[in-house]
Write a protein that holds these residues in place. Structure first.
Motif, PDB file in Angstrom:
ATOM      1  N   UNK A 180       0.823  -1.207   0.000  1.00 35.16           N
ATOM      2  CA  UNK A 180       0.000   0.000   0.000  1.00 35.16           C
ATOM      3  C   UNK A 180       0.863   1.266   0.000  1.00 35.16           C
ATOM      4  N   UNK A 181       2.108   1.112   0.462  1.00 33.00           N
ATOM      5  CA  UNK A 181       3.041   2.242   0.477  1.00 33.00           C
ATOM      6  C   UNK A 181       3.992   2.195  -0.714  1.00 33.00           C
ATOM      7  N   UNK A 182       3.698   1.312  -1.670  1.00 34.40           N
ATOM      8  CA  UNK A 182       4.515   1.229  -2.869  1.00 34.40           C
ATOM      9  C   UNK A 182       5.828   0.498  -2.695  1.00 34.40           C
ATOM     10  N   UNK A 183       5.957  -0.293  -1.627  1.00 37.97           N
ATOM     11  CA  UNK A 183       7.186  -1.051  -1.374  1.00 37.97           C
ATOM     12  C   UNK A 183       6.935  -2.501  -1.768  1.00 37.97           C
ATOM     13  N   UNK A 184       7.725  -3.020  -2.665  1.00 38.79           N
ATOM     14  CA  UNK A 184       7.539  -4.408  -3.098  1.00 38.79           C
ATOM     15  C   UNK A 184       7.889  -5.373  -1.971  1.00 38.79           C
ATOM     16  N   UNK A 185       7.357  -6.586  -2.073  1.00 36.97           N
ATOM     17  CA  UNK A 185       7.642  -7.606  -1.052  1.00 36.97           C
ATOM     18  C   UNK A 185       9.141  -7.890  -0.968  1.00 36.97           C
TER      19      UNK A 185
END
Length: 508
Positions: A389-394
Motif C-alpha cells: 500500500x506504500x509502494x514497497x515491493x515484497x
C-alpha cells in the motif's frame, strides 16, 4: 535470541552459525578444555636444521622476512590447516537453503515438522564439552587432534553424500542432518583447542591475530556460500547442492595431515581399556568441578536468565513457508537475502564494538529486547500486505526488514557471550564457557520447539497462513517475558577487556 532469529525470510538449519550459525564455545584466549592435552602443544615455528655455514644463514633470514602472512599470522602449514577448517565450517552454509527447500518441496513437510527437525539437528551442539574431554583424554591412532579432524571430515562427507543420493524420508533426513551437525560441532571443538594451544604463551597482539585469522576465514566461507546457495538450488536442484556440500568436509580431512602434532604413545603396559578408564575417571572429576562452579549463585542465576532469554519461541519456519509458497520468493532471491544478512551480522558486531561494549549489560538486554520485539512486528506488514500500500515491493521490504533485524539481533547476542565469559572462574575458563554456550544453545532449541508447537496450534501449514500474523505477534511479545528477571544478572563494572572483545568476534 540467536542472531538469525530476526530474519523474515529464512529458516535456519543449524550448521554453523555459524554461527550459526560458527560456534562460540571455545576461545583461543581461554585455557584448553582439559589439562590432559596440555603436553601436546602444537609447534607453530618453522623448525629447520641449524647450519654452521655462513652461506645458508642469509637464506634463512630471507625466508623469515619473506614469509607470507594473513591477518598478521605466518601462513605455516599449521595455520593454513586451521584457516581451512574454519573456512569449511563457514562454507557449509551452502546447504542451508537446499535443506529448507528439500524438507518443504521434496518431503512435503509442514512448518512445524521442519522446525522439529531443525531443533533435533542442533542436539550435537548441546554437548560440546564432551568432545573436548574425548579429544584431550583419548588419543586416536596416536593423535589427539589430527585423527579426530580426519574422522569428522569423513563423517560430514558421508552424511551429505547420503542426502545427495539415498535419503527420501523425513526420518532419514533428520538422522543425516544430525550427523552433519555432529561433524561440524566436533571439528569445531578440535580446531578451537588447537588455537588455544597455539595462543598460550603468545602476546595479546598475536592472540588477536590468530583470532582474526579464524574468524575471517569463517566469515569468507559464509559469505561465499551465501552468494551461491540460492542460485545453485535454482539452477541444479537440491541434490546437486548436497553433493557439492559433501566435498567440503573432505577438505577438513585433507588439511588435517598438515597439522604438526607430536604422537602420543601409551605408557609401557598400558592398554586402550586402561586409557578409557582414565578418561572416565578424568571426566568424573571434571563434571564434579564443573557442577561446583555452576551451582554458585553468581553463575547459576545469570545462566538461568540466558537460558530463558533464548528459550522464547520464534516463527522462522512459518515465515519461510509463507515467503516461498505465498509470496513465491525464489531460491536465488533468498540466497541474496542470506548474503545481505551475513553482511548485516558483521555490521551488528561492529555496532556492538563501536557503541555498546561499554554499556551496562542490563541496559543492553533491556533496550535491544524491547526494540527487537517492536521491529519484529514489521513482519506482520509483510504478511498482511501493508507494504504494498506504500509502494514497497515484497522483495525490497523483505531485504530491508532482514537487514535491520539481523543487525539488531547480532548486537543483542554479543552481551550473552560477554556475560558467559565473565562468569567463568579462573582455571575452568574454556570448560565452563563451553558449558554455558551449550546451555544457551539448549534454550534456543527449546524456543524452536515451542515455536513449532505454536505453529501447529495456530493451524499454520504449508498452504494456510490465516493465523500467521497472530503467531508473529505472540512470538515477538513473548521475547519480553524474561525482562523481569534482569535482576539475576550481575552488576557491571566499567572494564571491557580486550579478551571479551576477541570472544565476541569469534562467536559470530
Amino acid at each position: 535470541m540467536l542472531p538469525d532469529r530476526g530474519m523474515s525470510v529464512a529458516l535456519t538449519i543449524p550448521a554453523p552459525p555459524p554461527s550459526q550459525g560458527r560456534d562460540e564455545d571455545n576461545n583461543p584466549l581461554l585455557d584448553s578444555v582439559n589439562d590432559a592435552g596440555k603436553e601436546d602443544v602444537l609447534i607453530t615455528d618453522m623448525d629447520g636444521e641449524a647450519s654452521t655455514s655462513t652461506k645458508t644463514a642469509p637464506c634463512e633470514s630471507k625466508y623469515h622476512i619473506d614469509a607470507v602472512k594473513c591477518f598478521g599470522v605466518d601462513l605455516s602449514p599449521d595455520n593454513v590447516a586451521v584457516a581451512m577448517v574454519y573456512f569449511v565450517q563457514g562454507g557449509l552454509g551452502l546447504a542451508r537453503l537446499a535443506v529448507n527447500f528439500y524438507l518443504k518441496d521434496d518431503l512435503h513437510l509442514d512448518p512445524a515438522e521442519t522446525a522439529v527437525i531443525s531443533g533435533f539437528s542442533a542436539l550435537p551442539w548441546l554437548i560440546k564439552p564432551l568432545y573436548g574431554f574425548i579429544s584431550d583424554s583419548v588419543p586416536l591412532f596416536g593423535y589427539r587432534r589430527r585423527s579426530y579432524l580426519i574422522l569428522s571430515g569423513l563423517l560430514g562427507a558421508f552424511s551429505w553424500s547420503l542426502m545427495a543420493t539415498y535419503v527420501d524420508s523425513k526420518y532419514d533426513a533428520a538422522i543425516c542432518i544430525l550427523l552433519g551437525s555432529l561433524s561440524v560441532a566436533f571439528s569445531d571443538v578440535v580446531v578451537d583447542s588447537m588455537v588455544v594451544e597455539r595462543a598460550r604463551g603468545e602476546s595479546q597482539s598475536m592472540s588477536g591475530s590468530l583470532q582474526s585469522l579464524c574468524w575471517g576465514s569463517s566469515a569468507i566461507g559464509g559469505i561465499v556460500s551465501s552468494y551461491f546457495s540460492g542460485s545453485l538450488v535454482d539452477a541444479y536442484g537440491v541434490r546437486y547442492v548436497f553433493g557439492i556440500t559433501a566435498l567440503l568436509p573432505l577438505i577438513t580431512s585433507a588439511v588435517a595431515v598438515l597439522v604438526k602434532e607430536q604422537p602420543v604413545h601409551l605408557a609401557s603396559g598400558q592398554h586402550l581399556s586402561s586409557a578409557s578408564l582414565d578418561f572416565l575417571e578424568s571426566s568424573k572429576q571434571n563434571i564434579t568441578q564443573l557442577w561446583d562452579a555452576v551451582k554458585q549463585p553468581n553463575v547459576l542465576l545469570p545462566t538461568l536468565f540466558i537460558f530463558l532469554w533464548q528459550a522464547t519461541p520464534h516463527s522462522d519456519s512459518a515465515m519461510f513457508y509463507f515467503t516461498t509458497n505465498k509470496l513465491s520468493f525464489t531460491p536465488e532471491f533468498l540466497g541474496r537475502v542470506k548474503l545481505v544478512t551475513s553482511v548485516a551480522s558483521l555490521l551488528g558486531v561492529g555496532l556492538y564494538n563501536g557503541f555498546l561494549k561499554n554499556v551496562q549489560l542490563r541496559k543492553i538486554f533491556l533496550v535491544t529486547t524491547v526494540i527487537g520485539s517492536a521491529l519484529g512486528m514489521t513482519q506482520v506488514f509483510l504478511v498482511m500486505g501493508f507494504n504494498r500500500k506504500f509502494g514497497i515491493s515484497d522483495e525490497w521490504f523483505a531485504i530491508g526488514d532482514s537487514l535491520i533485524l539481523t543487525v539488531l539481533a547480532q548486537a543483542s547476542f554479543m552481551p550473552v557471550l560477554v556475560l558467559a565469559a565473565r562468569l567463568c572462574p579462573e582455571g575452568m575458563e574454556a570448560t565452563l564457557f563451553a558449558t554455558l554456550m551449550s546451555i544457551s544453545n539448549g534454550g534456543s532449541v527449546l524456543g524452536g520447539l515451542i515455536g513449532a508447537g505454536l505453529t501447529q496450534l495456530f493451524g499454520v501449514t504449508r498452504d494456510r497462513f490465516d493465523n500467521l500474523a497472530s503467531l508473529i505477534v505472540l512470538c515477538n511479545l513473548s521475547s519480553l517475558l524474561p525482562l523481569p528477571l534482569l535482576g539475576l544478572l550481575p552488576r557491571d563494572n566499567d572494564d571491557a577487556n580486550e579478551e571479551s572483545e576477541d570472544i565476541e568476534m569469534k562467536s559470530n
